[in-house]
Design a protein around this motif. Structure first.
Motif, PDB file in Angstrom:
ATOM      1  N   ALA A   6       0.845  -1.193   0.000  1.00  0.00           N
ATOM      2  CA  ALA A   6       0.000   0.000   0.000  1.00  0.00           C
ATOM      3  C   ALA A   6       0.878   1.238   0.000  1.00  0.00           C
ATOM      4  N   HIS A   7       0.267   2.374  -0.344  1.00  0.00           N
ATOM      5  CA  HIS A   7       0.961   3.656  -0.302  1.00  0.00           C
ATOM      6  C   HIS A   7       0.584   4.373   0.990  1.00  0.00           C
ATOM      7  N   PRO A   8       1.566   4.824   1.770  1.00  0.00           N
ATOM      8  CA  PRO A   8       1.240   5.642   2.946  1.00  0.00           C
ATOM      9  C   PRO A   8       0.722   7.009   2.510  1.00  0.00           C
ATOM     10  N   VAL A   9      -0.234   7.538   3.261  1.00  0.00           N
ATOM     11  CA  VAL A   9      -0.826   8.837   2.919  1.00  0.00           C
ATOM     12  C   VAL A   9      -0.957   9.694   4.168  1.00  0.00           C
ATOM     13  N   LEU A  10      -0.970  10.999   3.962  1.00  0.00           N
ATOM     14  CA  LEU A  10      -1.119  11.988   5.027  1.00  0.00           C
ATOM     15  C   LEU A  10      -2.254  12.930   4.653  1.00  0.00           C
ATOM     16  N   SER A  11      -3.171  13.189   5.591  1.00  0.00           N
ATOM     17  CA  SER A  11      -4.285  14.092   5.297  1.00  0.00           C
ATOM     18  C   SER A  11      -3.773  15.494   5.003  1.00  0.00           C
ATOM     19  N   GLN A  12      -4.536  16.236   4.248  1.00  0.00           N
ATOM     20  CA  GLN A  12      -4.113  17.568   3.803  1.00  0.00           C
ATOM     21  C   GLN A  12      -3.810  18.499   4.977  1.00  0.00           C
ATOM     22  N   ASP A  13      -4.550  18.342   6.081  1.00  0.00           N
ATOM     23  CA  ASP A  13      -4.311  19.206   7.239  1.00  0.00           C
ATOM     24  C   ASP A  13      -3.241  18.661   8.172  1.00  0.00           C
ATOM     25  N   GLY A  14      -2.656  17.517   7.829  1.00  0.00           N
ATOM     26  CA  GLY A  14      -1.561  16.971   8.610  1.00  0.00           C
ATOM     27  C   GLY A  14      -1.952  16.337   9.928  1.00  0.00           C
ATOM     28  N   THR A  15      -3.236  16.002  10.103  1.00  0.00           N
ATOM     29  CA  THR A  15      -3.696  15.467  11.386  1.00  0.00           C
ATOM     30  C   THR A  15      -3.935  13.965  11.363  1.00  0.00           C
ATOM     31  N   ARG A  16      -3.963  13.340  10.178  1.00  0.00           N
ATOM     32  CA  ARG A  16      -4.245  11.908  10.093  1.00  0.00           C
ATOM     33  C   ARG A  16      -3.267  11.248   9.122  1.00  0.00           C
TER      34      ARG A  16
ATOM     35  N   ARG B   4       6.396  -0.082  -6.886  1.00  0.00           N
ATOM     36  CA  ARG B   4       7.768   0.272  -6.503  1.00  0.00           C
ATOM     37  C   ARG B   4       7.832   1.214  -5.297  1.00  0.00           C
ATOM     38  N   ALA B   5       6.931   2.181  -5.226  1.00  0.00           N
ATOM     39  CA  ALA B   5       6.978   3.158  -4.139  1.00  0.00           C
ATOM     40  C   ALA B   5       6.108   2.767  -2.953  1.00  0.00           C
ATOM     41  N   ALA B   6       5.515   1.581  -2.997  1.00  0.00           N
ATOM     42  CA  ALA B   6       4.626   1.138  -1.923  1.00  0.00           C
ATOM     43  C   ALA B   6       5.425   0.609  -0.737  1.00  0.00           C
ATOM     44  N   VAL B   7       4.738   0.448   0.384  1.00  0.00           N
ATOM     45  CA  VAL B   7       5.340  -0.161   1.570  1.00  0.00           C
ATOM     46  C   VAL B   7       4.684  -1.522   1.788  1.00  0.00           C
ATOM     47  N   LEU B   8       5.383  -2.398   2.482  1.00  0.00           N
ATOM     48  CA  LEU B   8       4.893  -3.748   2.747  1.00  0.00           C
ATOM     49  C   LEU B   8       4.192  -3.766   4.095  1.00  0.00           C
TER      50      LEU B   8
END
Length: 220
Positions: free
Chosen positions: A20-30, A88-92
């Motif tokens: 999966a790809h790690p993601v960060l919410s736009q406001d930086g809270t999640r 390629r850019a995903a995490v395990l």
């Protein structure tokens, strides 16, 4: 006569592996993850429930749909997928399969999951990652993150690996896969660089919120 699938009642949740790809919410809270294929449009948290990606009202996993979380049984199979271009850019991820599930030859399709461990690959330059930085793409309201070393973080929005784990919560563990070794002088510096970049990103969000309040002026 209608055939019934055999039912399993394990004493402990089965373990699975996925990318999966790690993601960060736009406001930086999640912080969370998004899938690399079918479920890519629906970011999810460390502990979350699957939803039908087609917007149907049935509960996942439905036998006549392909909705639900997906994972494979074998860690080596998930790691092999990291060689493909889209992974390629995903995490395990190592996950616990929760709730109802359908077992297949190579994995599960299931209703709920808990992400236990995320293993981050090396930075694009080959060095061991110390942070997850803005990957220059994302989903509405979410920034996709990618592995970055201290030298490649620079001014990008980023989180240290420990910072991402804290923000994601639910006991998530984040670790870095081995990459090229850095000189001893950079071992302590790299974490400071990543944390400084994260604090700068949070400060930018705070300043933008203050600016919007100033534009509104006093109310009442």
């Amino acid at each position: 006569m209608r055939l019934r699938l055999p039912e399993e009642r394990p004493t402990e949740p089965p373990t699975g592996y996925k990318n999966a790809h790690p993601v960060l919410s736009q406001d930086g809270t999640r912080a969370g993850f998004t899938g690399v294929s079918l479920g890519g449009a629906l970011p999810y948290g460390v502990l979350d429930e699957a939803r039908c990606v087609y917007g149907r009202r049935h509960r996942a996993p439905h036998r006549r749909c392909d909705c639900g979380f997906h994972c494979v049984h074998d860690r080596a199979a998930a790691r092999a997928l990291l060689c493909t271009a889209e992974h390629r850019a995903a995490v395990l991820l190592e996950v616990s399969v929760l709730g109802a599930y359908i077992r297949f030859e190579h994995g599960f399709r299931y209703a709920r999951q808990r992400v236990r461990t995320a293993t981050v690959g090396p930075c694009a330059c080959g060095a061991t990652a110390v942070a997850l930085a803005d990957a220059a793409w994302g989903r509405p309201g979410w920034l996709a993150l990618t592995a970055a070393c201290a030298g490649c973080v620079r001014g990008r929005t980023s989180l240290s690996l420990a910072g991402f784990a804290r923000l994601a919560g639910e006991g998530l563990r984040v670790r870095a896969a081995d990459g090229m070794a850095l000189p001893p002088a950079e071992q302590g510096l790299r974490e400071l660089v990543a944390e400084a970049a994260f604090l700068q990103a949070r400060l930018d969000v705070f300043q933008s919120q203050l600016a919007r309040l100033d534009e509104r002026g006093p109310q009442g």
